[in-house]
Write a protein that holds these residues in place. Sequence first.
Motif, mmCIF file in Angstrom:
data_model
loop_
_atom_site.group_PDB
_atom_site.id
_atom_site.type_symbol
_atom_site.label_atom_id
_atom_site.label_comp_id
_atom_site.label_asym_id
_atom_site.label_seq_id
_atom_site.Cartn_x
_atom_site.Cartn_y
_atom_site.Cartn_z
ATOM 1 N N ALA A 32 4.354 -2.828 -5.729
ATOM 2 C CA ALA A 32 4.427 -4.237 -5.880
ATOM 3 C C ALA A 32 3.080 -4.905 -6.018
ATOM 4 O O ALA A 32 2.891 -5.503 -6.967
ATOM 5 C CB ALA A 32 5.056 -5.108 -4.792
ATOM 6 N N LYS A 33 1.979 -4.507 -5.214
ATOM 7 C CA LYS A 33 0.849 -5.199 -5.188
ATOM 8 C C LYS A 33 0.238 -4.541 -6.717
ATOM 9 O O LYS A 33 -0.558 -5.384 -7.283
ATOM 10 C CB LYS A 33 -0.063 -4.669 -4.146
ATOM 11 C CG LYS A 33 -1.670 -4.782 -4.246
ATOM 12 C CD LYS A 33 -1.780 -6.546 -4.654
ATOM 13 C CE LYS A 33 -1.665 -7.330 -3.208
ATOM 14 N NZ LYS A 33 -1.961 -8.738 -3.277
ATOM 15 N N TRP A 34 0.254 -3.413 -6.897
ATOM 16 C CA TRP A 34 -0.334 -2.706 -8.118
ATOM 17 C C TRP A 34 0.147 -3.369 -9.298
ATOM 18 O O TRP A 34 -0.422 -3.849 -10.269
ATOM 19 C CB TRP A 34 -0.320 -1.349 -8.285
ATOM 20 C CG TRP A 34 -0.588 -0.714 -9.784
ATOM 21 C CD1 TRP A 34 -1.943 -0.250 -9.810
ATOM 22 C CD2 TRP A 34 0.140 -0.363 -10.710
ATOM 23 N NE1 TRP A 34 -2.046 0.385 -11.099
ATOM 24 C CE2 TRP A 34 -0.811 0.100 -11.663
ATOM 25 C CE3 TRP A 34 1.405 -0.660 -11.052
ATOM 26 C CZ2 TRP A 34 -0.459 0.316 -13.235
ATOM 27 C CZ3 TRP A 34 1.823 -0.468 -12.698
ATOM 28 C CH2 TRP A 34 0.991 -0.032 -13.425
ATOM 29 N N ALA A 35 1.429 -3.670 -9.390
ATOM 30 C CA ALA A 35 2.262 -4.339 -10.503
ATOM 31 C C ALA A 35 1.856 -5.793 -10.732
ATOM 32 O O ALA A 35 1.617 -6.242 -12.002
ATOM 33 C CB ALA A 35 3.685 -4.373 -10.224
ATOM 34 N N ALA A 36 1.509 -6.497 -9.522
ATOM 35 C CA ALA A 36 1.243 -7.926 -9.396
ATOM 36 C C ALA A 36 -0.022 -8.238 -10.459
ATOM 37 O O ALA A 36 -0.470 -8.832 -11.097
ATOM 38 C CB ALA A 36 1.304 -8.526 -8.268
ATOM 39 N N ALA A 82 -1.440 -9.795 -13.873
ATOM 40 C CA ALA A 82 -2.636 -10.582 -14.156
ATOM 41 C C ALA A 82 -3.599 -10.144 -15.299
ATOM 42 O O ALA A 82 -4.175 -10.818 -15.943
ATOM 43 C CB ALA A 82 -3.253 -10.780 -12.807
ATOM 44 N N LEU A 83 -3.696 -8.561 -15.135
ATOM 45 C CA LEU A 83 -4.730 -8.134 -16.176
ATOM 46 C C LEU A 83 -4.124 -7.996 -17.785
ATOM 47 O O LEU A 83 -5.036 -7.992 -18.508
ATOM 48 C CB LEU A 83 -4.973 -6.527 -15.784
ATOM 49 C CG LEU A 83 -5.814 -6.660 -14.397
ATOM 50 C CD1 LEU A 83 -5.712 -5.262 -14.120
ATOM 51 C CD2 LEU A 83 -7.260 -6.903 -14.560
ATOM 52 N N GLN A 104 0.906 -13.781 -6.146
ATOM 53 C CA GLN A 104 2.340 -13.185 -6.911
ATOM 54 C C GLN A 104 2.390 -13.276 -8.499
ATOM 55 O O GLN A 104 1.776 -14.147 -8.963
ATOM 56 C CB GLN A 104 3.475 -14.004 -6.188
ATOM 57 C CG GLN A 104 3.560 -13.827 -4.754
ATOM 58 C CD GLN A 104 4.346 -14.659 -3.957
ATOM 59 O OE1 GLN A 104 4.587 -15.899 -4.522
ATOM 60 N NE2 GLN A 104 5.065 -14.352 -2.790
ATOM 61 N N PRO A 105 3.229 -12.411 -8.907
ATOM 62 C CA PRO A 105 3.111 -12.466 -10.618
ATOM 63 C C PRO A 105 3.605 -13.424 -11.007
ATOM 64 O O PRO A 105 4.768 -14.127 -10.549
ATOM 65 C CB PRO A 105 4.042 -11.011 -10.935
ATOM 66 C CG PRO A 105 4.729 -10.960 -9.781
ATOM 67 C CD PRO A 105 3.834 -11.353 -8.678
#
Length: 406
Positions: free
Chosen positions: A115-119, A123-124, A192-193
């Motif tokens: 979840a952190k990687w995906a968020a 952003a990137l 958070q995304p």
Amino acid sequence: MSTFLPRATAERSDRSDNRAPVEFAYWVPNVSGGLVVSNLPQRTSHEPAYNIETAKAAEKAGFTYALSQVRYAASYGADAQHESTSFSLALLLATEKLKVIAAVHPYFWPPVVLAKWAATAQALTNNRLCLNVVSGWFKKEALDLGAQWLEHDERYEQSEEFIEILRGAWTTDHFAFTGKHFQVHDVNFRPQPEVLPEVFQGGNSTAARQMAGRVSDWYFMNGNTPEGVAEQIAQVGGYAAENGRSIKFGLNAFAVVRETEAEAVEVLDAIIAHADADKVNDFGNAVKEAGASAKDGKGMWADSEFKDLVQYNDGFRTGLIGTPEQVARRVLAFRLLGVDLVLLGFLHVKEEIEAFGETVIPRVRELEAELAALPEGTDPVAHLGLTEELATALETLARPGAVVPV
């Protein structure tokens, strides 16, 4: 104005725009050996440079999505493979509009870490990451890499909990979760995304279909006939409706588009004739064993024949073999049944993606515009000359008591 969907489906659908254009995705060849288990030469590479150029070409050609395969140990006859999430991020950073679907196995990832990687990836990349949560069939790989291997239906329970934690971590402060397979305590991260990654899944068993109806944004189907596709859309759409949700549908296909139908069929025959029989049979034995472990025996590839397994997600069965006109009409046939996305494999990936964007996608868009302009009450199936081809599939969607989206 008419809708794209037949009356039997349109009257039961809660989608906001039934005339939305069909979208196109392609299989990323981040695994060596191309997208068919065949010794026929393929002008395709798993190397990063080739894949970056292919992603740029696909974006230009009108493809919306790309799907990076997940594999750690050799399978499908592959000798080398690149990891899905890092490869997906590279493709996202090399493009501007293309959405990339990174396939992941829940038994290899702590869900909050992903979840952190995906968020961060969102952003990137201007919110273009998607995830394909793969419950898995490759037991040997999981055990060799030290993961716990669960029984078939338990793997779908695990995946469902995994998705619930992803969404909870993305949206909820001090998030906590206690499940059968995962526990999370007081998760609170930033950022958070802004846009949650779309979540895809596949699977043919009842457990997979019910899970899709409860938690997934998209349900991927292996290649299939119109009748088989209609049956899955009716059932999975019904499960989603029972849970107060809607779901979109993606269909796997392998496209061979040539100037004449005879040329396309000749290429398909050559792919199958040059199949690596040992590798195809090894793959077939592994996936059929995994599918048979489902309580209902309806796992993926349950009725796949040798020729179907040469393209490892039954892509030949979808029938996108022929001229640009034939393939475009076949795509519209599936769109009329409720398919939202066609996930494509090709023999020579980059050059055939470019050709598909030049010859097939424009014709699909012309046909969609033609259908949208039909007078109210006109049957789009009959207008396209698909009445006989789709008769049984439409009966599936219209039969009394059928579980269809409402």
